[in-house]
Design an enzyme around this catalytic site. Structure first.
Site, PDB file in Angstrom:
ATOM      1  N   LYS A 185       9.681  31.523  -3.063  1.00 39.37           N
ATOM      2  CA  LYS A 185       8.242  31.250  -3.187  1.00 39.37           C
ATOM      3  C   LYS A 185       7.847  31.162  -4.668  1.00 39.37           C
ATOM      4  O   LYS A 185       7.014  30.345  -5.057  1.00 39.37           O
ATOM      5  CB  LYS A 185       7.454  32.357  -2.471  1.00 39.37           C
ATOM      6  CG  LYS A 185       5.967  32.343  -2.709  1.00 39.37           C
ATOM      7  CD  LYS A 185       5.244  31.191  -2.029  1.00 39.37           C
ATOM      8  CE  LYS A 185       3.796  31.136  -2.479  1.00 39.37           C
ATOM      9  NZ  LYS A 185       2.960  30.242  -1.719  1.00 39.37           N
ATOM     10  N   LYS A 238      -1.991  35.594  -9.930  1.00 40.84           N
ATOM     11  CA  LYS A 238      -1.221  36.709  -9.343  1.00 40.84           C
ATOM     12  C   LYS A 238       0.235  36.268  -9.153  1.00 40.84           C
ATOM     13  O   LYS A 238       1.178  36.986  -9.502  1.00 40.84           O
ATOM     14  CB  LYS A 238      -1.868  37.087  -8.004  1.00 40.84           C
ATOM     15  CG  LYS A 238      -1.261  38.248  -7.281  1.00 40.84           C
ATOM     16  CD  LYS A 238      -0.385  37.896  -6.099  1.00 40.84           C
ATOM     17  CE  LYS A 238      -0.989  37.106  -4.989  1.00 40.84           C
ATOM     18  NZ  LYS A 238      -0.017  36.794  -3.924  1.00 40.84           N
TER      19      LYS A 238
HETATM   20  P1  NAP Z   1      -7.555  36.264   1.365  1.00 44.27           P
HETATM   21  O1  NAP Z   1      -8.300  35.204   2.087  1.00 44.27           O
HETATM   22  O2  NAP Z   1      -8.162  36.888   0.160  1.00 44.27           O
HETATM   23  O3  NAP Z   1      -7.202  37.400   2.437  1.00 44.27           O
HETATM   24  C1  NAP Z   1      -6.564  38.588   2.052  1.00 44.27           C
HETATM   25  C2  NAP Z   1      -6.369  39.455   3.274  1.00 44.27           C
HETATM   26  O4  NAP Z   1      -5.682  40.641   2.865  1.00 44.27           O
HETATM   27  C3  NAP Z   1      -7.674  39.914   3.922  1.00 44.27           C
HETATM   28  O5  NAP Z   1      -7.471  40.048   5.308  1.00 44.27           O
HETATM   29  C4  NAP Z   1      -7.885  41.259   3.249  1.00 44.27           C
HETATM   30  O6  NAP Z   1      -8.686  42.135   3.994  1.00 44.27           O
HETATM   31  C5  NAP Z   1      -6.459  41.768   3.232  1.00 44.27           C
HETATM   32  N1  NAP Z   1      -6.230  42.825   2.250  1.00 44.27           N
HETATM   33  C6  NAP Z   1      -6.096  42.680   0.903  1.00 44.27           C
HETATM   34  N2  NAP Z   1      -5.871  43.853   0.326  1.00 44.27           N
HETATM   35  C7  NAP Z   1      -5.812  44.769   1.319  1.00 44.27           C
HETATM   36  C8  NAP Z   1      -5.582  46.163   1.347  1.00 44.27           C
HETATM   37  N3  NAP Z   1      -5.331  46.871   0.231  1.00 44.27           N
HETATM   38  N4  NAP Z   1      -5.615  46.784   2.541  1.00 44.27           N
HETATM   39  C9  NAP Z   1      -5.863  46.074   3.669  1.00 44.27           C
HETATM   40  N5  NAP Z   1      -6.074  44.767   3.717  1.00 44.27           N
HETATM   41  C10 NAP Z   1      -6.058  44.116   2.537  1.00 44.27           C
HETATM   42  O7  NAP Z   1      -6.117  35.754   0.861  1.00 44.27           O
HETATM   43  P2  NAP Z   1      -5.193  34.631   1.512  1.00 44.27           P
HETATM   44  O8  NAP Z   1      -5.493  33.323   0.850  1.00 44.27           O
HETATM   45  O9  NAP Z   1      -5.234  34.735   2.997  1.00 44.27           O
HETATM   46  O10 NAP Z   1      -3.763  35.086   0.934  1.00 44.27           O
HETATM   47  C11 NAP Z   1      -2.971  36.060   1.599  1.00 44.27           C
HETATM   48  C12 NAP Z   1      -1.554  35.964   1.023  1.00 44.27           C
HETATM   49  O11 NAP Z   1      -1.017  34.651   1.272  1.00 44.27           O
HETATM   50  C13 NAP Z   1      -1.485  36.183  -0.498  1.00 44.27           C
HETATM   51  O12 NAP Z   1      -0.328  36.901  -0.843  1.00 44.27           O
HETATM   52  C14 NAP Z   1      -1.434  34.762  -1.039  1.00 44.27           C
HETATM   53  O13 NAP Z   1      -0.815  34.683  -2.305  1.00 44.27           O
HETATM   54  C15 NAP Z   1      -0.612  34.078   0.033  1.00 44.27           C
HETATM   55  N6  NAP Z   1      -0.808  32.610   0.104  1.00 44.27           N
HETATM   56  C16 NAP Z   1      -2.069  32.063   0.054  1.00 44.27           C
HETATM   57  C17 NAP Z   1      -2.218  30.675   0.114  1.00 44.27           C
HETATM   58  C18 NAP Z   1      -3.584  30.032   0.055  1.00 44.27           C
HETATM   59  O14 NAP Z   1      -3.641  28.803  -0.105  1.00 44.27           O
HETATM   60  N7  NAP Z   1      -4.679  30.752   0.206  1.00 44.27           N
HETATM   61  C19 NAP Z   1      -1.090  29.865   0.225  1.00 44.27           C
HETATM   62  C20 NAP Z   1       0.165  30.433   0.295  1.00 44.27           C
HETATM   63  C21 NAP Z   1       0.299  31.821   0.232  1.00 44.27           C
HETATM   64  P3  NAP Z   1     -10.313  42.060   3.877  1.00 44.27           P
HETATM   65  O15 NAP Z   1     -10.729  41.036   4.884  1.00 44.27           O
HETATM   66  O16 NAP Z   1     -10.768  43.425   4.193  1.00 44.27           O
HETATM   67  O17 NAP Z   1     -10.631  41.661   2.452  1.00 44.27           O
END
Ligand code: NAP
Length: 299
Positions: free
Chosen positions: A173, A241
């Site tokens: 990744k 990040k």
């Molecule tokens: P996001 O929309 O910000 O969602 C983050 C999720 O993690 C939410 O459900 C949040 O809960 C939860 N969370 C974060 N910290 C936490 C903690 N300490 N305890 C419990 N729950 C926690 O982010 P995302 O875009 O879905 O990304 C998630 C992962 O996928 C990341 O590692 C990111 O790098 C990866 N990713 C993202 C993309 C993209 O295009 N967005 C693409 C590939 C990979 P709450 O709802 O309570 O905030």
């Protein structure tokens, strides 16, 4: 019928789409999210809701996780009321978050003490890919656990590649992220150059996008840059990040990463200007500020 009990932790931009696709595929699903309101739409569709990650793990055969950063995965899996407190021998944890490869190996070892298994399975393809079930999934961990995970991964993504042992999925990744940002820098510099040269930017994009210089980034984010539409598919903050993880891993490996560190510093400048929530294609703004030239037109 598959009676395996699966659970999903983290219903953010990515997790929400993935969990929906698992539900659509007919699997026996349970969910947990820190912010409780995000489970409502699942509860309304008849999905069981866990009280905590430990509670979910105690009642599931497979636990999927998609949260933000390394400390968040550590908290969800190893922390108080975490997965490890409820997990039973034989349970498989699949981590879709993008986190440190080294931390991944540590978490897998802690789970192994409980006779539980782990796969690191970070994804690429953005929130669109998560919603459409077309993600690319890079998997690290034992091959027999990947075989076990395959039906669920196939509901979430299209390209599923076993790249090695624990942590190898996260390393792949990070390779993906180097390619993303260095390509983004190329797209930004090329469009700025075209603007300075007085070219019609749309015609220029059409002329080059299907040739040897074509890329997903150019075809998808290029037009967005011309419209000056900075809505994120992937935010600068999250990109940063991942670049931090690249720089840490490169430091551990003792190799130079010129492009990735240059882009890290350009994004840092944009974050300092309060632009961290914009899409990663707003990288062009850093070059605009330096050159005094603006690409495209107002939407
Ligand atoms: P996001 O929309 O910000 O969602 C983050 C999720 O993690 C939410 O459900 C949040 O809960 C939860 N969370 C974060 N910290 C936490 C903690 N300490 N305890 C419990 N729950 C926690 O982010 P995302 O875009 O879905 O990304 C998630 C992962 O996928 C990341 O590692 C990111 O790098 C990866 N990713 C993202 C993309 C993209 O295009 N967005 C693409 C590939 C990979 P709450 O709802 O309570 O905030």
């Amino acid at each position: 019928m598959d009676t395996t009990k699966i659970g999903f932790i983290g219903l953010g931009m990515m997790g929400r789409g993935m969990a929906h696709n698992l539900l659509k595929a007919g699997f026996n699903l349970m969910v947990w999210n820190r912010t409780a309101s995000k489970v409502d739409e699942f509860a309304a569709a008849g999905v069981k809701v866990a009280a905590s990650p430990a509670d979910l793990a105690s009642r599931r055969d497979i636990v999927l996780v998609c949260v933000s950063d390394t400390p968040d995965v550590e908290q969800i899996i190893l922390g108080e009321d975490g997965v490890i407190e409820g997990i039973r021998p034989g349970t498989l944890v699949i981590d879709h978050s993008t986190i440190s490869p080294r931390a991944t190996r540590r978490i897998a070892a802690r789970l192994a003490e409980k006779e539980a298994h782990m796969l690191d399975a970070p994804v690429s393809g953005g929130s669109e890919g998560a919603a459409n079930g077309t993600l690319s999934i890079m998997v690290g961990g034992p091959v027999e656990q990947l075989e076990r995970a395959m039906p669920y991964l196939q509901a979430e993504g299209k390209t599923i590649t076993h790249v090695g042992d624990h942590g190898a999925g996260q390393m792949a990744k990070l390779v993906n992220q180097i390619l993303v940002v260095v390509t983004q820098l190329g797209v930004s510099e090329a469009l700025l150059f075209a603007q300075a040269g007085g070219l019609d930017l749309e015609k220029t994009l059409d002329a080059v996008k299907d040739g040897a210089a074509g890329s997903w980034m150019l075809s998808n984010r290029g037009p967005q840059i011309l419209r000056r539409d900075w809505r994120p598919g992937f935010t600068i903050d999250l990109q940063q990040k991942d670049l931090r993880l690249v720089l840490e891993a490169a430091d551990e490996l003792g190799i130079p990463v010129f492009g990735a560190s240059l882009v890290f510093n350009l994004y840092r400048a944009l974050q300092a200007q309060g632009l961290g929530s914009e899409g990663n294609h707003a990288l062009v703004k850093a070059l605009e500020h330096i050159s005094g030239i603006e690409v495209g037109r107002e939407a």
